[in-house]
Structures are given as C-alpha cells and as structure tokens.
Scaffold this motif. Structure first.
Motif, PDB file in Angstrom:
ATOM      1  N   ALA A 289      45.798  14.498 -29.250  1.00 15.63           N
ATOM      2  CA  ALA A 289      45.170  15.064 -28.056  1.00 15.63           C
ATOM      3  C   ALA A 289      44.060  16.039 -28.437  1.00 15.63           C
ATOM      4  CB  ALA A 289      46.218  15.774 -27.196  1.00 15.63           C
ATOM      5  N   THR A 290      43.197  16.338 -27.463  1.00 17.31           N
ATOM      6  CA  THR A 290      42.077  17.252 -27.679  1.00 17.31           C
ATOM      7  C   THR A 290      42.049  18.303 -26.573  1.00 17.31           C
ATOM      8  OG1 THR A 290      40.543  15.879 -26.403  1.00 17.31           O
ATOM      9  CG2 THR A 290      40.716  15.427 -28.764  1.00 17.31           C
ATOM     10  N   GLU A 291      41.260  19.348 -26.817  1.00 16.73           N
ATOM     11  CA  GLU A 291      41.133  20.424 -25.835  1.00 16.73           C
ATOM     12  C   GLU A 291      40.156  20.020 -24.732  1.00 16.73           C
ATOM     13  OE1 GLU A 291      39.649  25.100 -25.602  1.00 16.73           O
ATOM     14  OE2 GLU A 291      39.349  23.919 -27.431  1.00 16.73           O
ATOM     15  N   PRO A 292      40.579  20.054 -23.455  1.00 17.53           N
ATOM     16  CA  PRO A 292      39.648  19.737 -22.369  1.00 17.53           C
ATOM     17  C   PRO A 292      38.782  20.945 -22.010  1.00 17.53           C
ATOM     18  CG  PRO A 292      41.818  20.200 -21.475  1.00 17.53           C
ATOM     19  CD  PRO A 292      41.944  20.310 -22.978  1.00 17.53           C
ATOM     20  N   ILE A 293      37.618  20.664 -21.478  1.00 13.14           N
ATOM     21  CA  ILE A 293      36.740  21.729 -20.977  1.00 13.14           C
ATOM     22  C   ILE A 293      37.048  21.937 -19.491  1.00 13.14           C
ATOM     23  CG2 ILE A 293      34.351  22.411 -20.566  1.00 13.14           C
ATOM     24  CD1 ILE A 293      33.571  20.618 -22.918  1.00 13.14           C
ATOM     25  N   PHE A 294      37.316  23.196 -19.114  1.00 16.85           N
ATOM     26  CA  PHE A 294      37.664  23.468 -17.721  1.00 16.85           C
ATOM     27  C   PHE A 294      36.461  24.021 -16.959  1.00 16.85           C
ATOM     28  CE2 PHE A 294      42.022  22.803 -18.836  1.00 16.85           C
ATOM     29  CZ  PHE A 294      42.619  22.432 -17.638  1.00 16.85           C
ATOM     30  N   ASN A 295      36.298  23.523 -15.731  1.00 14.31           N
ATOM     31  CA  ASN A 295      35.246  24.027 -14.848  1.00 14.31           C
ATOM     32  C   ASN A 295      35.870  24.426 -13.515  1.00 14.31           C
ATOM     33  OD1 ASN A 295      34.987  21.702 -12.789  1.00 14.31           O
ATOM     34  ND2 ASN A 295      34.842  20.631 -14.766  1.00 14.31           N
ATOM     35  N   THR A 296      35.088  25.097 -12.707  1.00  9.51           N
ATOM     36  CA  THR A 296      35.563  25.523 -11.385  1.00  9.51           C
ATOM     37  C   THR A 296      34.826  24.787 -10.274  1.00  9.51           C
ATOM     38  OG1 THR A 296      33.991  27.373 -11.463  1.00  9.51           O
ATOM     39  CG2 THR A 296      36.240  27.811 -12.200  1.00  9.51           C
ATOM     40  N   GLU A 297      34.132  23.704 -10.631  1.00 13.83           N
ATOM     41  CA  GLU A 297      33.372  22.943  -9.640  1.00 13.83           C
ATOM     42  C   GLU A 297      34.134  21.725  -9.128  1.00 13.83           C
ATOM     43  OE1 GLU A 297      31.848  23.675 -12.737  1.00 13.83           O
ATOM     44  OE2 GLU A 297      31.026  25.527 -11.872  1.00 13.83           O
ATOM     45  N   LYS A 298      35.416  21.655  -9.412  1.00 20.21           N
ATOM     46  CA  LYS A 298      36.260  20.524  -8.982  1.00 20.21           C
ATOM     47  C   LYS A 298      35.712  19.205  -9.521  1.00 20.21           C
ATOM     48  CE  LYS A 298      38.826  23.381  -6.818  1.00 20.21           C
ATOM     49  NZ  LYS A 298      38.228  24.552  -7.458  1.00 20.21           N
ATOM     50  N   ARG A 299      35.284  19.234 -10.798  1.00 20.39           N
ATOM     51  CA  ARG A 299      34.702  18.054 -11.430  1.00 20.39           C
ATOM     52  C   ARG A 299      35.645  17.555 -12.529  1.00 20.39           C
ATOM     53  NH1 ARG A 299      30.573  20.331 -12.952  1.00 20.39           N
ATOM     54  NH2 ARG A 299      31.012  20.705 -15.145  1.00 20.39           N
ATOM     55  N   ILE A 300      35.945  16.267 -12.482  1.00 19.94           N
ATOM     56  CA  ILE A 300      36.797  15.636 -13.489  1.00 19.94           C
ATOM     57  C   ILE A 300      35.984  14.574 -14.220  1.00 19.94           C
ATOM     58  CG2 ILE A 300      38.835  14.188 -13.870  1.00 19.94           C
ATOM     59  CD1 ILE A 300      40.118  15.477 -11.454  1.00 19.94           C
ATOM     60  N   ARG A 301      35.988  14.636 -15.538  1.00 19.79           N
ATOM     61  CA  ARG A 301      35.320  13.609 -16.356  1.00 19.79           C
ATOM     62  C   ARG A 301      36.186  13.367 -17.591  1.00 19.79           C
ATOM     63  NH1 ARG A 301      30.304  11.244 -17.374  1.00 19.79           N
ATOM     64  NH2 ARG A 301      29.339  12.297 -15.611  1.00 19.79           N
ATOM     65  N   LEU A 302      36.989  12.321 -17.548  1.00 23.35           N
ATOM     66  CA  LEU A 302      37.889  11.975 -18.643  1.00 23.35           C
ATOM     67  C   LEU A 302      37.288  10.834 -19.459  1.00 23.35           C
ATOM     68  CD1 LEU A 302      41.318  12.088 -16.771  1.00 23.35           C
ATOM     69  CD2 LEU A 302      40.351  13.831 -18.278  1.00 23.35           C
ATOM     70  N   LYS A 303      37.228  11.019 -20.766  1.00 25.71           N
ATOM     71  CA  LYS A 303      36.660  10.005 -21.653  1.00 25.71           C
ATOM     72  C   LYS A 303      37.778   9.387 -22.487  1.00 25.71           C
ATOM     73  CE  LYS A 303      32.496  12.851 -22.181  1.00 25.71           C
ATOM     74  NZ  LYS A 303      31.649  13.575 -23.151  1.00 25.71           N
ATOM     75  N   GLN A 304      37.929   8.076 -22.380  1.00 31.08           N
ATOM     76  CA  GLN A 304      38.935   7.338 -23.145  1.00 31.08           C
ATOM     77  C   GLN A 304      40.319   7.992 -23.010  1.00 31.08           C
ATOM     78  OE1 GLN A 304      38.024   4.292 -25.272  1.00 31.08           O
ATOM     79  NE2 GLN A 304      36.721   4.612 -23.475  1.00 31.08           N
ATOM     80  N   ALA A 305      40.684   8.286 -21.769  1.00 31.71           N
ATOM     81  CA  ALA A 305      41.958   8.954 -21.505  1.00 31.71           C
ATOM     82  C   ALA A 305      43.113   7.955 -21.598  1.00 31.71           C
ATOM     83  CB  ALA A 305      41.934   9.607 -20.126  1.00 31.71           C
ATOM     84  N   ARG A 306      44.244   8.403 -22.158  1.00 29.22           N
ATOM     85  CA  ARG A 306      45.445   7.580 -22.271  1.00 29.22           C
ATOM     86  C   ARG A 306      46.594   8.273 -21.539  1.00 29.22           C
ATOM     87  NH1 ARG A 306      47.148   8.495 -26.761  1.00 29.22           N
ATOM     88  NH2 ARG A 306      45.518   9.745 -27.712  1.00 29.22           N
ATOM     89  N   HIS A 307      47.460   7.482 -20.921  1.00 27.90           N
ATOM     90  CA  HIS A 307      48.652   8.067 -20.313  1.00 27.90           C
ATOM     91  C   HIS A 307      49.590   8.493 -21.438  1.00 27.90           C
ATOM     92  CE1 HIS A 307      52.272   8.639 -17.931  1.00 27.90           C
ATOM     93  NE2 HIS A 307      51.528   8.567 -16.840  1.00 27.90           N
TER      94      HIS A 307
END
Length: 793
Positions: A289-307
C-alpha cells in the motif's frame, strides 16, 4: 462514522488484519478501537507516522514490542506505597529491556539520515537500564530470588545449607546403621516440610520420634527421629527468616522502581503508540500500500486501486475518479462483472485512509475527508421485520437522504432494484437527481438503461461500466469511466446455448428505442476496444523507441570516451617522441661544440650529423603512424565478411570481431573487447589470424592453433559440485587454453567443503610443467575456496 457503513464495507475485517500485526496486548487493543477520523490534520499526521514507520521497516527490518505488558496497575500500587511481587517487577524489567531494544533500533547508522515524525517518540524513551539490571540481578525467575540479592539473604541461605547438611548426615547414619533393619526403604523423605524416614509399622517403637504420616496400607510410618527434631525446627525458623529477607529485597526493588514511576509510565504509553504505528506500517507492507494525498475539495482520484480483501494476484486494479468533472458516477454492466467490488473499493479505501492506514493503490492517489460514508450494499431482506429486499433498501435510502450533506459520500448498490423496473428506474433517477442537486458525492450501480440515459444527458453525472468479454463469458473487472455498460443478456444467453428463436422473440419484445440504444452502446464498446488496443500498441512502440534511444546514447557516449582516450594517448606518445628527439638534439649540439673545442676531424662530425638525422626521421615516422588513419589494403564488400571474422577497425586502430551483417548502407556491428560499435565497411580490414606454435607441443598440425580460439578464455574456472575426476578432466583442457592465450595467472574455484576437491586439484597442478606456482587466494578474494595458478613465462 455510522456502524452500518463500517460493517457493509467490511472495515472491521481490515481492523482484524491490523490487530494481528501488533505485538503487545495493549497495541492490539488500540488497533481494534481504530475508527476513521474527520480531522484532516489528524489524518495527515497519522498517514505521515505510518509512512515513516514503513520506511524504517524497509531500511532496518521488523521490530517487536512483545515484552510490553500492562503494568499500569503495578505503577498505581507503587504510587500509594505498596511493594510489588516478583512477577510484577519482572514485567517492569521486561518493559524497560524492550524499551532499550526499541531505542537502539531507532538510532540512525548514518549521521545524515533525515528526521521523521517518530524521532521525538523514540528520543523520549528512557530505558532505565540500571533499574532493569538490578531487578534481573536480584530476581532470577518467577520462583527464584538470587542469593546475592542481599547480604542477609545470603547469610540465611548459608545457615540453611549447613543445617540441611547436618540433618542428612545424621539421617544417613540412622538409615545405614542402627535403624537399617526397621526401615521399609533406605531413603530419606520429607513430610509436612520436615525430614523423615520410612519405618515399618511393627517397629515403630524401635525408632523414637514424631510420626508425621503413614502409607495408604498402614504398613509404613514416616517418623521424624528425635535426634533431628531440633535441626528441623532450626530449618523452619531459617525458612521464615528467608521469607522476611525476600520481602525486604522486593520492598527495596519496589522503592527503587517507585522513584521512576513517571518515566516508566511514559515509556509504556510511547511503546504502545509505537506498536500501534508499526502495526499500521506492517499492514501497508503486506498490502503493498501507499500513502494517499488528502484534500478537502471532496475529490477522489484512485490510481490502480485494489480491494484489500481480494488476494493481490486475483485483484484487478481499477482507476476511479469522482468530484472533479462530475460528482455522481453511475456504474453499469452485467452481474459478477465487478460493479459491487468497485463500489466497495471506493468506500473501504476512503475509510482506511481516514483511519491513518495506507491504501492499496499507486502513489499520488487522492482521497477526500468525508464526515460520513453511507453505503447500501447487498441483499438486506429482513424476515424478522417482515421487510422485502426493496423495502429494506428503501429504508436505508430514506435514512441516507435525511442525514446526507455535502460532507458525505453515498454509495448505492443496485439502486431501485427489487420492484417493478419502470418504477424502480424512475425512483432511482429521482434519488440520484436529489443528491446531485445537493452537491453530494455519490456512486451507484444499476442495470437500468434509463439511468445510463440520465447519466449521458445530465451535466455533472458520468457513466462507467465494468468491461465484459462476451467471447469468453468472463468479466475483465476493469472499470471504464465515460462509457455506459451494455447488459449483454442476449449475447450471454446465446453463448450458453439458448435457442436462437427464443432470443429472436425476445428481441422483438423490446422497443425500437431500447434496441437502438443498445446498438449504440455496442458500437461505442467496439470503438473503445479498437482505440484501447491501438493506444496500447502506441505505448509499446514508445517504450521500445525510448529503450533503443537510451541504448544508442549509451553506446555513443562509450565511443566518444574511447575516441577521446585514444587521441589523448596518441598525443601523449607524440609528446614523448618530440621530447626524446629534443633531448637527443641537445646532446648532439653539445657534442658538436665539444668537437669544435677539441678540434675533432670533419669525418667524425659528419658521422654524428647522420646519426642525428636518422634519429629525427625515426621520430617523425613514429608520429605519422600515431596520427594518420590508414587506408584499407583491399576494399571489402558485404559478401567478403562473415559472422565471427576478425577485422581491424582503422579509425580506432583496434581489432574486433564481426557480430552482424552489413545493412543496406554498409554499416555493421563490430565487438571490440567490451565495446560493441557500429562502423562502416570501408573502415574495416580483414585480419589473417597468426598461427602460433604451442609451447610444449610438437610443431605439427595438432600443435598449431588459431589465436582466435584462445583469446576468449576466461581468467576463472568454476569446478563447484564436480567430482575430482570430472574436475581434473575439465581443468586439463582449461589450463591448456589459458596457457595458449598467454594468460599470466588464472583462478580455480573449487570451494571449501570437505577439502577433497581442493586436494585433487592441487595434486594435478603439481604434475603440470607449464605451471610455475599455485597458492590459495587471499582473505576476501575467495579464501580457501579458490586457488590462484601462475604460468611459466
């Protein structure tokens, strides 16, 4: 965060995996109570801690907090003046010793290592080594206090040993002497803490003393002879004194520990926190796993995400975005195609990220902070509450609509299902429209074509589909955003063997509008597949071109370096020749002056002048040889060259081997040592390999070997794993080739092992005439596992 979403998205399964990574019971307890946070600063701080701990795990390996036990109750007792027991003091010693190991783990091996968010916690740890050492010195185990714990304890135990020895001496004299005939067995035993001897019941009057026990049959009495009663009493008194001394030792240790209660409590809290943080890092390592970048603009951008709950080898990575160009995503496609997994992946990764956990996605993936996540997923039919599937889903929807706001993420699985399709689709569109108008981020899966049309015709709403391969009847699980999914019901039914006439009847029953829409979707899907294949092919070509470009630049750089070195060496050689010539000219001029002073005849002077002219002509010839580029003796044609031919590269004055055929422009590759260069055929000259006479062999056809055969001989031979006979046979040929190649020395790798192979090799080398010397390699170059062989010149 509502419990329903945590359960529906299987958040607690992740927490169970996290708790397994913790070492201490208190660390596991922290893991089990971890919940997503709503504070973006706290989330980023926890993510930073997880990242820094993960970096340390990669650099230094695992760390254990297993000796950290809950000693908070013991510390409370110390604060009110109580003394601790042996087990409590050992638990504190274990805590301090583990604190010391963790402190040592934190120390940077290099002074220039960067600081991280965990440095302050590590620096605050106080191992209190003198205290833990004192506890270990005095307490040997849960049941044993050291004799050296105090002088009083040592004196009492010495007295007890003396008393025991005296008792054994007296009892031994009775057992082996006067009372021997009255005893059941010639042994000394203990009853009720006192030494006794087993006397036959009929002789109890012959052995005066106190009866302490009898056997189950009554035939044996255990009697304490009168002669040792006082000694037994003395031992009992000494045991009481020993217990007092032990209590005094424990009291002294407790007092010493009480002076450091605050430091011990701080160590405990920090160790628990570190255990919790490193558990998060361990889970991230397992999940890649990697560290996600958090924003407060209610924006989600997942790259090559796995369950994270699907095995890594089975999970298909997906790219998901939400909250940029659109705030509502409608996912369509056939069943088992991965729609629900995509939905759960977004929800679960959001919860994990807000809990300070890394997510299984590529680096630089983005998440936003949501106050609530609402999820209506799965069949929630309730028999107890007499609710149908539709009713239970609608109950959830009603509760979501009452509570959801712009700080919420809403997830619907098969919205509007479980009722009439027309009414269900209309309800679904109305619900999604309401959320869209409120600016609430939402994601929904559906089968309804009406929702596909709604997404196509509404700004800020986007279609997505899970790809399905109709040919194999298998889903690819890839999520494609911007493309509505096709149900594929007719195609799947046909592949499964449903008769064509039934499928044709079904086609006639759907409206022209629906059929046209499905045809448009099919056309879009075909176009997308073609474009995707072309894009992948372009990417592959770009990768190949980039690799070829890099390889060409690397070769050109090596050639430039080689050319510069050759020119530098040539200039240096020319400078030496000029300097030598100048020096000789100076000497000659001095000689002429000497001749003039000494009146030497003209013939001698003329002879010296001719010698000077010859020397200068020789120097000039040498310079021209170094600087001029030779012309080939014969102009070569492509058919004159074969792979493996030895050639002379004129521009570089180097010999090489042809490794490719000339192209249409006459360029080919030549291997010159470690350099493989592309040169023109006009710059080459064929070289006739010289024939050499093999030393030590007869000068016959068998004794003449081409030089090219021996130039490729390695300076090392590996004989590991071979028997002595196999090794000697291979070594014999190798040494001949190496000697023919005029190698000064070679390395024989035979390994250490039992030494049999080394001994066999050395015996063989002693018999070889062309071997001048051999010896074992130096330390660090192979040691006793390698033999160095020197050849005769």
């Amino acid at each position: 965060m509502n419990q329903k979403a945590l359960k529906s998205l299987e958040y607690y399964k992740i927490i169970d995996q996290l708790a397994e990574k913790a070492s201490s019971p208190m660390g596991k307890d922290l893991c089990k109570h971890l919940l997503p946070s709503e504070d973006v600063y706290e989330i980023r701080h926890m993510q930073t801690q997880t990242r820094d701990a993960l970096t340390r795990l990669f650099q230094k390996g695992n760390i254990s907090f297993g000796s950290v036990k809950d000693v908070r109750g013991s510390l409370k007792r110390l604060e009110i003046g109580s003394s601790l027991g042996i087990s409590e003091l050992l638990a504190i010693a274990g805590l301090l010793e583990n604190t010391n190991r963790v402190k040592a783990y934190s120390r940077n091996e290099r002074g220039d290592a960067r600081e991280d968010s965990l440095d302050g916690m590590f620096e605050s740890l106080e191992p209190l080594t003198p205290l833990s050492s004192e506890i270990r010195r005095c307490i040997l185990s849960q049941d044993e206090i050291s004799d050296d714990a105090s002088s009083g304890l040592m004196h009492v135990r010495r007295s007890m040993k003396i008393a025991n020895d005296r008792i054994h001496t007296q009892l031994a004299s009775l057992v082996n002497g006067s009372a021997r005939n009255y005893l059941q067995d010639s042994v000394i035993t203990m009853r009720n803490g006192r030494y006794c001897i087993p006397v036959k019941a009929e002789y109890k009057g012959q052995v005066p003393g106190m009866i302490h026990d009898q056997s189950s049959t009554g035939s044996t009495l255990f009697i304490e002879p009168l002669a040792i009663v006082k000694l037994n009493n003395d031992i009992r008194e000494l045991e009481l004194e020993e217990q007092k001394e032990i209590e005094a030792v424990l009291a002294a240790l407790s007092e010493q520990t009480a002076q450091n209660v605050d430091a011990i409590r701080a160590d405990l809290e920090i160790m628990i926190q570190l255990d919790f943080i490193f558990a998060r890092a361990g889970l991230a390592m397992d999940m890649n796993a990697t560290e996600p970048i958090f924003n407060t603009e209610k924006r989600i951008r997942l790259k090559q995400a796995r369950h994270p709950l699907i095995p890594k080898k089975q999970a298909v990575p997906i790219d998901i975005r939400l909250g940029e160009d659109f705030d509502l995503l409608v996912v369509t496609g056939p069943n088992t195609g991965g729609k629900t997994v995509s939905l759960k992946t977004v929800g679960l990764l959001t919860l994990m990220g807000q809990a300070g956990l890394h997510i299984p996605a590529l680096d630089r993936s983005e998440l936003s902070v949501f106050r609530e996540v609402y999820a209506d997923i799965g069949d929630e039919q309730s028999i107890e509450q007499s609710l149908s599937t539709f009713s239970s889903h609608m109950t959830n929807v009603v509760s979501f609509l009452e509570k959801a706001d712009q700080d919420s993420l809403v997830l619907f699985d098969e919205l509007g299902s479980g009722t009439d399709p027309t009414e269900g689709a209309a309800l679904a569109i109305s619900i999604l429209s309401f959320l869209h108008e409120q600016g609430i981020r939402a994601m929904a899966t559906t089968h309804y074509s009406e929702l596909k049309v709604y997404a196509l015709s509404t700004k800020g709403v986007e279609n997505a589909c899970c790809e399905f391969d109709v040919e194999t009847l298998r889903p690819t699980y890839r999520l494609l955003i911007g493309v509505p999914g096709k149900s594929n019901a007719f195609a799947i039914s046909s592949k499964l063997g449903l008769p064509d006439f039934i499928i044709d009847r079904a086609r006639k029953r759907i409206s022209k509008k629906d059929e046209s829409f499905e045809d448009v979707l099919a056309s879009l899907e075909n176009s997308r597949v073609i474009i995707e294949n072309e894009r992948q092919e372009v990417e592959r070509y770009k990768t190949e071109i980039a690799a070829l470009k890099q390889e060409l630049e690397s070769k050109q750089e090596k050639l430039d370096e080689r050319k510069e070195r050759i020119l530098r060496e040539a200039n240096e050689e020319a400078r030496k020749i000029l300097a030598d010539t100048k020096e000789y000219a100076d000497q000659t001029m001095k000689m002429f002056h000497k001749f003039q002073k000494d009146h030497v005849d003209t013939a001698a002077i003329e002879k010296e002048r001719q010698n000077l002219r010859a020397r200068m002509n020789k120097a000039e010839k040498g310079m021209s040889m170094n600087t001029a580029v030779k012309k080939p003796k014969k102009e070569l044609k492509p058919k004159d060259l074969s792979l493996g031919d030895t050639v002379h590269v004129l521009s570089m004055n180097l010999k090489g081997t042809v490794s490719s055929h000339p192209d249409s422009k006459g360029f080919l590759f030549v291997q010159m040592g470690i350099i493989r260069s592309k040169v023109h055929i006009s710059d080459l000259e064929l070289v006739d390999e010289p024939v050499i006479n093999t030393p030590g062999l007869s000068r016959t056809g068998a004794g003449k070997i081409r030089m090219s055969k021996s130039t490729s001989v390695s300076t090392e031979i590996n004989l590991l794993g071979k028997t002595v006979d196999e090794a000697v046979a291979e070594l014999d040929k190798y040494l001949d080739d190496a000697y023919l190649a005029h190698l000064k020395s070679v390395r024989i790798v035979h390994g250490k092992g039992t030494g049999a192979l080394r001994k066999g090799v050395h015996n063989y080398l002693r018999r070889q005439k062309h071997v001048a010397d051999f010896h074992l390699a130096e330390f660090g170059e192979g040691d006793a596992g390698v033999t160095i062989v020197e050849f005769k010149k």
